[in-house]
Design a protein around this motif. Structure first.
Motif, mmCIF file in Angstrom:
data_model
loop_
_atom_site.group_PDB
_atom_site.id
_atom_site.type_symbol
_atom_site.label_atom_id
_atom_site.label_comp_id
_atom_site.label_asym_id
_atom_site.label_seq_id
_atom_site.Cartn_x
_atom_site.Cartn_y
_atom_site.Cartn_z
ATOM 1 N N TRP A 1 0.883 -1.162 -0.047
ATOM 2 C CA TRP A 1 -0.049 -0.042 0.076
ATOM 3 C C TRP A 1 0.868 1.265 -0.220
ATOM 4 N N THR A 2 2.078 1.260 0.667
ATOM 5 C CA THR A 2 2.736 2.389 0.846
ATOM 6 C C THR A 2 3.456 2.589 -0.353
ATOM 7 N N GLY A 3 4.043 1.443 -0.824
ATOM 8 C CA GLY A 3 4.667 1.569 -2.008
ATOM 9 C C GLY A 3 3.917 2.324 -3.441
ATOM 10 N N ASP A 4 2.593 2.099 -3.451
ATOM 11 C CA ASP A 4 1.897 2.670 -4.345
ATOM 12 C C ASP A 4 1.571 4.170 -4.040
ATOM 13 N N LYS A 5 1.664 4.781 -2.798
ATOM 14 C CA LYS A 5 1.171 5.763 -2.290
ATOM 15 C C LYS A 5 2.364 6.771 -2.367
ATOM 16 N N VAL A 6 3.456 6.327 -1.935
ATOM 17 C CA VAL A 6 4.837 7.493 -1.693
ATOM 18 C C VAL A 6 5.728 7.084 -2.839
ATOM 19 N N GLY A 7 5.771 5.972 -3.320
ATOM 20 C CA GLY A 7 6.599 5.410 -4.260
ATOM 21 C C GLY A 7 7.458 4.361 -3.653
ATOM 22 N N ARG A 8 8.404 3.655 -4.559
ATOM 23 C CA ARG A 8 9.191 2.630 -4.162
ATOM 24 C C ARG A 8 10.174 2.980 -3.256
#
Length: 344
Positions: free
Chosen positions: A96-103
């Motif tokens: 979820w975080t990777g989609d929101k703020v980037g890898r």
């Protein structure tokens, strides 16, 4: 367009194979950490000071060697297992975080979280402290495990993704090997009675995590995520550096860029009728002909069946298993280390 990427980014200095190798070296560092953390508890569980501190047993001297006697296997196993509960939570958070703020930011976030958990573990004074420290460390590990392979595969060419992933997970086994042999060497200190025998191996994992946190800021973002958030100029430039900026490489990079745009357009169209929640992803509900549910279920059950063969138990409890088979405490440790070398 290159000016949109920070000047310190290594994509300005490397391209094509060199850039891909650099990316996969960083990804391999994260996977090495996961393997090390898995193997680490094999030796820790046999340390006299650790057993006394956690209170799940005692050690007796047999043939001049400290031999563990476990009186509360539920507590011993619970301390080990709660880490994997944390990785489950972390993996869900990481996606979820990777989609929101980037890898890249998610990798940094996971590394910091895992460093905090490792610091708590190596300073634990009782089993309650250790249980919560293991849980926190597991969350950080789960975040990294969810996002690092995604970042690595989204930057690699389709024909080399399998090779790069195989290399990375060879480093996973190498991490297990390092953990076992490090702990075997430390077991000779103070006849196996010193606290450093278990505290130092736990603290050692902070080193690759710190390098991962410090280095990830110098690496390019995933072109797919850049397209997803509307930063198409940056995505096109990163793809150019990854695939090459001369001759046929330009056409290949542009073709891949257009493929990413088209796939994102399909995903955005599907989002108009359904959300991309974990439930919908697992069931495939609302994704039409993309067969998302089938592909996700296939991956999930392959991973579950892999664990059902018992490899995780062998990785963590190999010294205990060999000791039950009749080997003395020290021999069971180096046989376990040798066993892990053959995994590679």
């Amino acid at each position: 367009m290159g000016h949109q990427i920070e000047k310190w980014n290594i994509a300005h200095s490397f391209e094509k194979g060199q850039l891909l190798i650099a990316i996969n070296c960083l990804a391999a560092l994260s996977i090495f950490f996961f393997g090390y953390d898995q193997g680490m508890m094999g030796g820790v569980n046999n340390s006299k000071d650790y057993i006394d501190t956690m209170g799940f047993g005692y050690t007796k001297v047999v043939d001049g060697q400290n031999t563990p006697v476990v009186t509360d296997s539920l507590l011993q196993g619970g301390i080990v297992a709660v880490y994997y509960l944390g990785t489950l939570v972390g993996a869900l958070m990481g996606g979820w975080t990777g989609d929101k703020v980037g890898r890249i930011k998610t990798i940094a976030f996971g590394a910091i979280w895992a460093i905090f958990g490792a610091a708590l573990q190596c300073s634990a004074q009782n089993h309650t402290w250790m249980i919560f420290a293991r849980l926190i460390n597991g969350v950080g590990t789960g975040i990294l495990n969810a996002i690092v392979p995604v970042w690595a595969t989204e930057t690699a060419e389709h024909k080399s993704r399998g090779q790069f992933i195989a290399i990375e997970f060879t480093l996973n086994i190498f991490g297990v090997v390092v953990a076992y042999w490090l702990e075997f060497g430390l077991s000779f200190i103070d006849n196996g009675n010193a606290a450093i025998i278990w505290r130092f191996p736990i603290a050692f994992q902070i080193l690759p995590l710190f390098v991962l946190f410090a280095a990830c800021w110098y690496f390019p973002e995933s072109p797919r995520w850049l397209v997803k958030v509307g930063r198409e100029d940056e995505a096109r430039w990163v793809l150019g550096r990854l695939r090459g900026e001369s001759g046929e490489d330009v056409a290949r990079a542009e073709s891949e860029f257009q493929d990413i745009r088209n796939s994102m357009a399909i995903e955005n169209e599907n989002k108009k009728t359904t959300s991309d929640s974990y439930f919908n992803i697992i069931t495939g509900r609302g994704f039409g002909k993309l067969h998302v549910g089938r592909r996700v279920q296939l991956v999930i059950w392959l991973q579950i069946m892999q664990e059902w063969v018992g490899i995780a138990g062998v990785t963590v409890y190999a010294p205990t298993i060999f000791r039950i088979a009749g080997f003395d405490a020290r021999k069971s440790q180096w046989i376990s280390g040798l066993n892990n070398i053959f995994y590679m």
